[in-house]
Structure formats: structure tokens, C-alpha cells
Scaffold this motif. Structure first.
Motif, PDB file in Angstrom:
ATOM      1  N   VAL A  29       0.847  -1.193   0.000  1.00 47.20           N
ATOM      2  CA  VAL A  29       0.000   0.000   0.000  1.00 47.20           C
ATOM      3  C   VAL A  29       0.885   1.247   0.000  1.00 47.20           C
ATOM      4  O   VAL A  29       1.987   1.242   0.561  1.00 47.20           O
ATOM      5  N   ARG A  30       0.426   2.269  -0.681  1.00 42.66           N
ATOM      6  CA  ARG A  30       1.045   3.600  -0.616  1.00 42.66           C
ATOM      7  C   ARG A  30       0.002   4.562  -0.081  1.00 42.66           C
ATOM      8  O   ARG A  30      -1.132   4.585  -0.565  1.00 42.66           O
ATOM      9  N   VAL A  31       0.390   5.375   0.885  1.00 43.61           N
ATOM     10  CA  VAL A  31      -0.614   6.185   1.570  1.00 43.61           C
ATOM     11  C   VAL A  31       0.032   7.446   2.141  1.00 43.61           C
ATOM     12  O   VAL A  31       1.190   7.417   2.572  1.00 43.61           O
ATOM     13  N   PRO A  32      -0.670   8.572   2.118  1.00 39.14           N
ATOM     14  CA  PRO A  32      -0.171   9.762   2.812  1.00 39.14           C
ATOM     15  C   PRO A  32      -0.424   9.657   4.309  1.00 39.14           C
ATOM     16  O   PRO A  32      -0.942   8.641   4.800  1.00 39.14           O
ATOM     17  N   ASP A  33      -0.062  10.674   5.037  1.00 42.74           N
ATOM     18  CA  ASP A  33      -0.338  10.726   6.472  1.00 42.74           C
ATOM     19  C   ASP A  33      -1.818  11.042   6.650  1.00 42.74           C
ATOM     20  O   ASP A  33      -2.233  12.204   6.613  1.00 42.74           O
ATOM     21  N   LEU A  34      -2.613   9.985   6.843  1.00 36.58           N
ATOM     22  CA  LEU A  34      -4.050  10.165   7.049  1.00 36.58           C
ATOM     23  C   LEU A  34      -4.389  10.434   8.514  1.00 36.58           C
ATOM     24  O   LEU A  34      -5.544  10.747   8.827  1.00 36.58           O
ATOM     25  N   LEU A  35      -3.430  10.311   9.398  1.00 34.81           N
ATOM     26  CA  LEU A  35      -3.685  10.510  10.823  1.00 34.81           C
ATOM     27  C   LEU A  35      -3.718  11.982  11.181  1.00 34.81           C
ATOM     28  O   LEU A  35      -4.638  12.458  11.842  1.00 34.81           O
ATOM     29  N   GLN A  36      -2.697  12.719  10.740  1.00 34.51           N
ATOM     30  CA  GLN A  36      -2.620  14.137  11.081  1.00 34.51           C
ATOM     31  C   GLN A  36      -2.651  15.052   9.862  1.00 34.51           C
ATOM     32  O   GLN A  36      -2.811  16.251  10.011  1.00 34.51           O
TER      33      GLN A  36
END
Length: 635
Positions: free
Chosen positions: A329-336
Motif C-alpha cells: 500500500v502507498r498512503v499519505p499521512d491520514l492521521l494528522q
């Protein structure tokens, strides 16, 4: 009634279920409030102290502005707290306003309040009796709210203080009605938007979301009252009469002075309060000096870009050395919503999933900042405080494998929430904690851990060698740069025959495939390694451990769908006031508010799906996480 043309139930018959559901919900809420009201203890008269005059030394009574307590109430409160073994006692005025009483009873069950070690401190915001020892440990000025010339805290400040104080008296905080105590005359601005928003935020409650929910509820009641005949009118009437039905009847120690007025004017007053709260909550906060300093620090960090926070990509698996790697998976920072994009790769030989390229130590500091401490500390503490059942289940897992352990080290303890909850299961055990963050020091001050060690676990292994009967690593290994070195440290720290307890997200979960990048346990960029259960079993065996138990269903965390909605909403509408983002504008604020409002029904649906998913995980012993318990039997 069934339509002869369609063969389907008519709309009129179907929508009555809305009224019926509202009646059930409101009725249950009324019964619950009345039951909780009966559970509220009241202070006895002052002479009830068998030793004569109660001892007032060592106590401090903090009162909100406009609230005055007579000496008899103070002495009665001291006597009651001494007798019950309390260190913090919130006093409810006998004439506390009806809606304040209902609000408090929605938040806290007096019968369980004291024993809930992780429960948030709640009160009326009028007066609180505190031992000077707790005030000292909490670092609070013992003269707050007292002394010549001191105006004392306002209600919002006192509500925030009560939340903090319970953390330092986790099982020694209580509530009691003080019949002779008066809440005082309401201040002229008591019902304004700014005051209500401040009081809600002081209790850790989101003013905007609560106001939106209240407005939606009132709109629904108005609709069913106008369109669903007697059922709708009954639902609206029950809401209208709820204050009297919950708080009226036989005269007890708590007698809201405004009960008749609050009942008669409830719909109008509720609507006005919700509108004022919503309007003020939507306004941007005035930045403080700390806010401005935080923005400047993030801008300096981001001036050089985020590529410097990543190491070079490695060509092989850190677990088994295979070079058969594929992108999971490739993903940005979805937490902050911090800048950057992260890749998790999976090994084709052992199925280990790891961040590649991984963050540097400086990158870890950047992306962890303001998540568990600082700006995000309060929110993280609230989340961890709601996991009491999970913490107790982790502690109970050891019961079949020996008696009460004498010593327990919780690695990655954070602020010590697990240790605080586990004391209810193992009251004779000494719990110590270890963590990289400052929170472990705070856990020590609160008394949630006996000793707090701040730093990397492997660095403490030699110093702590052979000291502990249990080492726990709950959702810790996935955060580490080298999980195998952490297991080596656990083997060294444990005494012969000691137990290691581990809980991890399961990268082989079906939900990981279904939800893709929106699967919460990917938790990028914080999670460095996601370890399949067979790999962990093998690594433990290599270090002289025998696996005693493995649980999947009981370790499941019921947040797959809710987390996916939250991550998606954060990605679409990040917090406009985040200090690492561009300056907030009215357009960004409006867009964020619109996305959050649209997400509310999605959150409700996700909660239902998670409940179904959790029930299935418990029955099938399959979930999004697993626990493993192993005994050290060899070198």
C-alpha cells in the motif's frame, strides 16, 4: 396498512417506527437518569463524625466564582471523604440547575464512577474537595480558588481541573450532593455561546458536534410531532417533560431550583442553547503564543522538504532477508495530514510487511510530534481512556498460567493507561513502564506506574536484566525500528520462567485487503513493521520462549469501518488550524465543516458495521489483531 397497488407497507405505517424508536430511546434515557440520580450519595450532617469535630487539615476546598461553602459543608465533606477513603470529592449543590444535572448524569454513572480507574473526572463545576497531597502531585497551586483577592476559577476551569485531578486519584475520586451548598445565582453570561463552548471543551467534549447532534435531534422531534400523529406527539412530549420525569417526584437532597421553568421552556431553551453553541464553536480560536511558536517550528522543519525524513529504500526483507518484495500500500499521512507519502512493502517469502523506505529518527520525531502529547495529547488520552475492557482482557490472559506476578514491565506504556487498568486485575503487582515519550514521567507522577523509564528498551536491557516476571508489549513492536532487537531485550529483562505478552495488528486480516489504504492499523507513518503471527511465533522460539496462548478474536479492535470513515474525512477535510498546514481561511473552514457534517451519518453506519464485525470476529477467532503469551524456558 398495505397498498393494494404495490403490495408494500405504506409510508405512514413505516415511519411510525421513527417515533417508536425515539420513545424507546428517550424513555431509556429518562429511566437511566432517574436510576443514576438515586445512586448519588449525599453528605451527612456534620456531627456524623464519631470522633467529634471532623479533621479539616490536609484538605482544600476549591469553589467556582459565585459559589460559597459554609464551614459546616466543608467539615461534612472532609468527614465523608475520610470515611470513604476518597482523595477528591466533587460537591453537587442541592439546587443545581436541572439541565446541568441531566448533563452530568448522561456522562457519569455514580455507582461505577469511583471504580472506573480510566474514567474521566466529572462534576458540577461548582466545588471540589481535594487532598493537599493530590494537589502537590498534580503540580496545582494549593491556593487556587482560595485566598484574599483571588476570584477563584470559573466553572470551565474547575471542570477541567476535576478531569485532571481524577488522573491523580484514579480510584479515590467521588461525587456527593451537598444539600446546604448553593450553586449561586447564574452569571449574566452563563447561557451564552462562549461560556457553553468553554465548559464543553473543558470536559473534553466537542461543542460543534454536540450542537449539530442536538439540532438534528430537535429537528427530528419536530418532524415526527407534526407528521406522525399520536406517536410523534408522544415522543415530542416525552422529550419536553423529561426534566420533571427524571428529577421530580419525592423530594431528595438534590432539588433543582429551576425544575419547573426548565421543563416548561425546554424545547425553546434547548434550541437557543444549541444555536448559540454551534455559532460560537464555528468561530476560529484566537492563537496563543504557544500556537504561534508551534507554527513557526513546523514551517522551519518543512522548509527543507520531507524527503530528508526518509532513509534510502532497502532491497531486502528485514525479517528474513528475501528480496521478493512487492508494494502492499502507498498512503499519505491520514492521521494528522502532515506532508509526505509512505510505502509499505510485503515480503513474498515470509509475508512480513514493513515501511520501505522507513523514517529516520528525525522523521519519527516530526511525525510523532503533537500526536500523543502536545496538541494531540488530550485527544489521545481520551481514546486510550476508553479501552478499559481491552486492557483488562490483556491482563486476564495470564490467569491460567500462574499466580499474581510480583513485577511487570509494560514497554511502550505511553501515559500508563494499561498499568492503571491492570491494577484492578492484579492489585498486588508492581507495574513499571517504559516509553520514549515524556508521558511515562507523567504516569509515574500520577501513580499509574511505580517507576517510569524513558528511552529505548534495548538500552535498558542490561540494567533491568532478570528483574521482571512479566514483560508486555501491547501495540508496541509495530512502532519500533528493529522488532527483533526488542524481543532480545525482553528475553534479557525477564527472569527464568517469566512471561512475555504481545499484541499486534494482523496484516493478514481480511479487512486489510477490503479497506486498502483506509485500513486504520496501517497507521502510517508511525507503524514500521506489521508482523504475521507465524513470524512472531518463530522469533519467540528462536529466543527460548514457548508460546502458551494465542488469541485473535478477543484481540480484535472494533474500529475497522469507523476508522476508515475517520481517515477518509481527515484526508478530505484536514483540520484547518493544523500548525503544519497552510493558514486557515473561511473557505477552508467551511469546507471542513461541510465534510464533517456529511460524515456524521457515515460514522453512525460504520459503528453498526463495526459492531457486527466485532461479533463475527469473536465467534470465528479472526480479527484485525492478535495476542500472544509465551514463557521464557531457555537462554
Amino acid at each position: 396498512m398495505t397498498s393494494v397497488f404495490s403490495g408494500r407497507p405504506s409510508a405512514a405505517a413505516g415511519v411510525r417506527w421513527t417515533s417508536a424508536a425515539l420513545l424507546v430511546a428517550l424513555g431509556a434515557g429518562t429511566v437511566r437518569a432517574r436510576r443514576r440520580l438515586r445512586a448519588l450519595p449525599a453528605l451527612p450532617p456534620t456531627p456524623a463524625c464519631s470522633a467529634g469535630v471532623p479533621r479539616a487539615a490536609g484538605w482544600r476546598l476549591l469553589t467556582a466564582r459565585g459559589v460559597e461553602a459554609d464551614p459546616a459543608t466543608f467539615l461534612a465533606a472532609c468527614a465523608y471523604a475520610d470515611r470513604e477513603g476518597l482523595r477528591v470529592l466533587d460537591l453537587l449543590p442541592g439546587d443545581l440547575a436541572a439541565e446541568r444535572v441531566l448533563g452530568l448524569l448522561r456522562l457519569v454513572d455514580p455507582a461505577r464512577y469511583r471504580d472506573d480507574r480510566l474514567g474521566e473526572g466529572r462534576g458540577a463545576g461548582c466545588a471540589v474537595l481535594v487532598s493537599e497531597e493530590v494537589l502537590a502531585r498534580a503540580g496545582i497551586d494549593g491556593e487556587v480558588g482560595a485566598g484574599a483577592g483571588s476570584p477563584g476559577p470559573d466553572r470551565a476551569e474547575l471542570l477541567a481541573l476535576i478531569r485532571r485531578l481524577k488522573e491523580y486519584a484514579a480510584d479515590a475520586t467521588g461525587l456527593a450532593v451537598a444539600p446546604a451548598l448553593s450553586g449561586g445565582r447564574p452569571a449574566p453570561d452563563a447561557d451564552t455561546g462562549p461560556v457553553r463552548v468553554a465548559e464543553l471543551r473543558a470536559q473534553g467534549l466537542p461543542p460543534g458536534a454536540l450542537a449539530a447532534a442536538q439540532l438534528a435531534g430537535l429537528a427530528l422531534l419536530a418532524t415526527v410531532a407534526g407528521r406522525q400523529g399520536r406517536w410523534g406527539a408522544a415522543a415530542a412530549g416525552l422529550y419536553w417533560l423529561q426534566p420533571y420525569l427524571a428529577l421530580g417526584g419525592p423530594r431528595g437532597p438534590l432539588r433543582p431550583a429551576d425544575l419547573a421553568r426548565a421543563t416548561a421552556a425546554r424545547p425553546v431553551r434547548s434550541l437557543g442553547a444549541a444555536l448559540r453553541t454551534a455559532a460560537h464553536a464555528a468561530r476560529p480560536r484566537t492563537p496563543t503564543a504557544a500556537d504561534r511558536a508551534r507554527v513557526a517550528a513546523y514551517r522551519a522543519d518543512l522548509a527543507g522538504g520531507t524527503d530528508r525524513f526518509l532513509e534510502p529504500r532497502r532491497p531486502d526483507c528485514p525479517w528474513c532477508g528475501s528480496r521478493r518484495l512487492t508494494v502492499r500500500v502507498r498512503v499519505p499521512d491520514l492521521l494528522q495530514g502532515k506532508p509526505g507519502r509512505f510505502t509499505l512493502e510485503q515480503c513474498g517469502a515470509c509475508a512480513h510487511v514493513f515501511q520501505n523506505p522507513r523514517l529516520t529518527p528525525e522523521g519519527l520525531e516530526f511525525y510523532y510530534r503533537d500526536f500523543y502529547d502536545g496538541r494531540g495529547g488530550e485527544g489521545a488520552g481520551t481514546v486510550f481512556g476508553r479501552l478499559g475492557a481491552s486492557y483488562r482482557a490483556r491482563a486476564e490472559m495470564l490467569r491460567p498460567y500462574g499466580g499474581a506476578p510480583a513485577s511487570w514491565l509494560d514497554v511502550g506504556t505511553g501515559h500508563g493507561h494499561f498499568c492503571n487498568a491492570a491494577r484492578a486485575v492484579w492489585p498486588q503487582t508492581r507495574f513499571d513502564g517504559l516509553d520514549m515519550g515524556e508521558g511515562v514521567r507523567e504516569a509515574e507522577r500520577r501513580g499509574w506506574v511505580e517507576s517510569g523509564f524513558q528511552g529505548q528498551f534495548p538500552e535498558f536491557a542490561e540494567k533491568l536484566a532478570g528483574r521482571y516476571e512479566v514483560v508486555s508489549m501491547y501495540h508496541y513492536l509495530e512502532h519500533t525500528r528493529d522488532p527483533l532487537a526488542e524481543l532480545d531485550a525482553a528475553a534479557e529483562v525477564l527472569a527464568p520462567g517469566g512471561l512475555v505478552a504481545i499484541e499486534l495488528p494482523d496484516p493478514q486480516s481480511r479487512m486489510a485487503r477490503l479497506l486498502g489504504s483506509a485500513w486504520l492499523p496501517w497507521f502510517q507513518p508511525q507503524h514500521q513493521h506489521l508482523i504475521p503471527a507465524p513470524n512472531l511465533r518463530e522469533a519467540l522460539a528462536d529466543r527460548g520462549f514457548t508460546v502458551l496462548a494465542e488469541e485473535h478474536g478477543p484481540a480484535h479492535q472494533g474500529n475497522d469501518f469507523f476508522g476508515a470513515v475517520a481517515l477518509t474525512a481527515t484526508h478530505l477535510a484536514p483540520d484547518p488550524d493544523r500548525p503544519w498546514g497552510p493558514p486557515a481561511t473561511p473557505r477552508r473552514r467551511a469546507a471542513a465543516a461541510a465534510v464533517r457534517a456529511a460524515a456524521l451519518p457515515c460514522f453512525a453506519g460504520a459503528a453498526v458495521l463495526d459492531a457486527v464485525r466485532t461479533a463475527a470476529a469473536r465467534r470465528s477467532d479472526g480479527g484485525n489483531a492478535y495476542r500472544m503469551l509465551a514463557r521464557k524456558v531457555g537462554p
